[in-house]
Write a protein that holds these residues in place. Structure first.
Motif, PDB file in Angstrom:
ATOM      1  N   THR A   1       0.319 110.266  47.376  1.00 50.01           N
ATOM      2  CA  THR A   1       0.115 108.713  47.634  1.00 50.01           C
ATOM      3  C   THR A   1       1.523 108.752  48.622  1.00 50.01           C
ATOM      4  O   THR A   1       2.642 108.758  48.163  1.00 50.01           O
ATOM      5  N   PRO A   2       0.998 108.217  49.792  1.00 47.23           N
ATOM      6  CA  PRO A   2       2.191 107.991  50.808  1.00 47.23           C
ATOM      7  C   PRO A   2       3.213 107.393  50.424  1.00 47.23           C
ATOM      8  O   PRO A   2       4.534 107.263  50.786  1.00 47.23           O
ATOM      9  N   ARG A   3       3.076 106.028  49.905  1.00 47.68           N
ATOM     10  CA  ARG A   3       4.313 105.143  49.428  1.00 47.68           C
ATOM     11  C   ARG A   3       5.020 105.570  48.378  1.00 47.68           C
ATOM     12  O   ARG A   3       6.310 105.413  48.688  1.00 47.68           O
ATOM     13  N   ASP A   4       4.693 106.698  47.648  1.00 43.60           N
ATOM     14  CA  ASP A   4       5.631 107.560  46.811  1.00 43.60           C
ATOM     15  C   ASP A   4       6.232 108.491  47.531  1.00 43.60           C
ATOM     16  O   ASP A   4       7.537 108.692  47.833  1.00 43.60           O
TER      17      ASP A   4
ATOM     18  N   HIS B   1      -2.270  90.698  59.542  1.00 42.43           N
ATOM     19  CA  HIS B   1      -1.879  89.243  58.587  1.00 42.43           C
ATOM     20  C   HIS B   1      -0.741  89.384  58.042  1.00 42.43           C
ATOM     21  O   HIS B   1       0.149  88.381  58.047  1.00 42.43           O
ATOM     22  N   SER B   2      -0.229  90.526  57.649  1.00 47.82           N
ATOM     23  CA  SER B   2       1.024  90.682  56.961  1.00 47.82           C
ATOM     24  C   SER B   2       2.032  91.713  57.678  1.00 47.82           C
ATOM     25  O   SER B   2       3.079  91.878  57.011  1.00 47.82           O
ATOM     26  N   CYS B   3       1.704  92.100  58.528  1.00 44.30           N
ATOM     27  CA  CYS B   3       2.841  92.826  59.438  1.00 44.30           C
ATOM     28  C   CYS B   3       3.569  91.984  60.258  1.00 44.30           C
ATOM     29  O   CYS B   3       3.179  91.242  60.944  1.00 44.30           O
TER      30      CYS B   3
ATOM     31  N   GLY C   1       1.061 109.354  56.365  1.00 49.00           N
ATOM     32  CA  GLY C   1       1.727 108.209  55.345  1.00 49.00           C
ATOM     33  C   GLY C   1       3.199 108.114  55.646  1.00 49.00           C
ATOM     34  O   GLY C   1       3.623 106.978  55.046  1.00 49.00           O
ATOM     35  N   LEU C   2       3.921 108.663  56.370  1.00 52.08           N
ATOM     36  CA  LEU C   2       5.211 108.495  57.031  1.00 52.08           C
ATOM     37  C   LEU C   2       5.323 106.855  57.511  1.00 52.08           C
ATOM     38  O   LEU C   2       6.266 106.537  57.032  1.00 52.08           O
ATOM     39  N   CYS C   3       4.603 106.391  58.102  1.00 48.01           N
ATOM     40  CA  CYS C   3       4.503 105.032  58.473  1.00 48.01           C
ATOM     41  C   CYS C   3       4.357 104.212  57.419  1.00 48.01           C
ATOM     42  O   CYS C   3       5.184 103.265  57.177  1.00 48.01           O
ATOM     43  N   GLU C   4       3.536 104.491  56.328  1.00 49.93           N
ATOM     44  CA  GLU C   4       3.270 103.530  55.034  1.00 49.93           C
ATOM     45  C   GLU C   4       4.410 103.540  54.455  1.00 49.93           C
ATOM     46  O   GLU C   4       4.983 102.515  53.668  1.00 49.93           O
ATOM     47  N   LYS C   5       5.286 104.704  54.125  1.00 50.07           N
ATOM     48  CA  LYS C   5       6.502 104.698  53.211  1.00 50.07           C
ATOM     49  C   LYS C   5       7.536 104.077  53.890  1.00 50.07           C
ATOM     50  O   LYS C   5       8.547 103.406  53.599  1.00 50.07           O
TER      51      LYS C   5
ATOM     52  N   PRO D   1       2.896  97.472  51.658  1.00 48.71           N
ATOM     53  CA  PRO D   1       2.861  98.069  53.063  1.00 48.71           C
ATOM     54  C   PRO D   1       1.754  97.407  53.725  1.00 48.71           C
ATOM     55  O   PRO D   1       0.605  97.212  53.329  1.00 48.71           O
ATOM     56  N   ALA D   2       2.031  96.958  55.003  1.00 46.59           N
ATOM     57  CA  ALA D   2       1.201  96.448  55.834  1.00 46.59           C
ATOM     58  C   ALA D   2       0.521  97.457  56.780  1.00 46.59           C
ATOM     59  O   ALA D   2      -0.445  97.047  57.355  1.00 46.59           O
TER      60      ALA D   2
END
Length: 281
Positions: A106-109, A157-159, A210-214, A221-222
């Motif tokens: 899970t990239p955000r983790d 829209h959220s970035c 997923g480093l960008c998502e983190k 995350p946008a």
């Protein structure tokens, strides 16, 4: 006087207990079947580098956990004090929407840090993580640039970069700097003074680490990673890239009937078709 209670004989209790246990067993089978179906049908699961296609992966993975062990024990997985950090790869538990015992992340983790030696892949004993997928055919060496865990997608829209606020967190976090993510300049017509620097993903380069998502600064995350077959559309073989010689050669090899669309109108002569339209027929 109350009614006389019927005495429960040992024989009756025996059969009652059997029925009770059969019912519990049947319920357990139904619950497990429902869970397994749900877990296997999850389309958003991100697997470790070099994983086979999902169906083949589930048939091949023996849930040994060696990939997760190699991931967490890699020498570079230490904080500034030398303490071991969490590993990227997790083995699915009952509460996860993933087949129990299979590896995912899970990239955000914890994202994939794209280790140059890719320690999780060579230890796989069954080929569920196919080492040939991350082996450069020219050098016959492991190449982290060949990883393909998914592809990043930007929610414009959220970035906040698309709002005109200065943010390049995802761009700076990307290990393939200015390749997998580029910042595209756009003029801000609302103010006439400022510029938008908008992150744009190159799916041909993005590995889905997923480093960008983190790194994304927004609450949710946008920019996020999805499996490639979920994130991307499919053009169809009948479209050709006119500027791509290899794609033009591919098109030449196809049969004419495969690339020509025929319908009822095609059977009519041009004059008959034009006349029928002019007469309102």
């Amino acid at each position: 006087m109350g009614e006389k209670k019927e005495k429960i004989t040992p024989r009756r209790r025996f059969f009652t207990d059997i029925a009770h246990h059969i019912g519990l067993g049947a319920m357990g089978v139904l619950l497990w079947g429902g869970y397994a179906t749900k877990a296997k049908s999850s389309p958003l699961t991100l697997r470790p580098p070099a994983a086979l296609d999902e169906d083949d992966f589930l048939k091949t993975c023996i849930k040994c956990g060696l990939c997760a062990e190699a991931c967490v024990n890699r020498p570079q997985n230490r904080d500034k004090n030398g303490n071991q950090k969490k590993g990227t790869i997790k083995m699915a538990k009952a509460e996860d929407s993933v087949t129990i015992g299979t590896p995912f992340f899970t990239p955000r983790d914890v994202p994939c840090f794209m280790c140059e030696d890719i320690p999780c892949v060579p230890v796989c004993p069954t080929g569920a993580l196919d080492i040939t997928k991350v082996t450069n055919p020219k050098t016959n060496e492991l190449d982290f640039r060949l990883m393909d865990m998914g592809v990043a997608v930007v929610d414009v829209h959220s970035c906040i970069a698309f709002w005109g606020l200065q943010c390049d967190a995802c761009y700076r976090a990307c290990p393939l700097l200015d390749e997998a993510i580029k910042l595209v300049y756009n003029r801000n017509s609302r103010t006439g003074k400022h510029a938008f620097l908008e992150p744009v993903i190159n799916p041909d380069v993005c590995t889905g680490c997923g480093l960008c998502e983190k790194a994304c600064v927004t609450e949710k995350p946008a920019i996020f990673v999805l499996p490639r077959d979920v994130a991307q559309g499919k053009v169809g073989d009948h479209y050709v890239k006119g500027w791509d010689k290899a794609d033009q050669q591919r098109a030449k090899k196809r049969k004419e009937e495969d690339i020509t669309t025929h319908d009822e109108r095609s059977k009519k002569k041009p004059l008959d078709y034009l006349n029928s339209n002019s007469l309102g027929l």
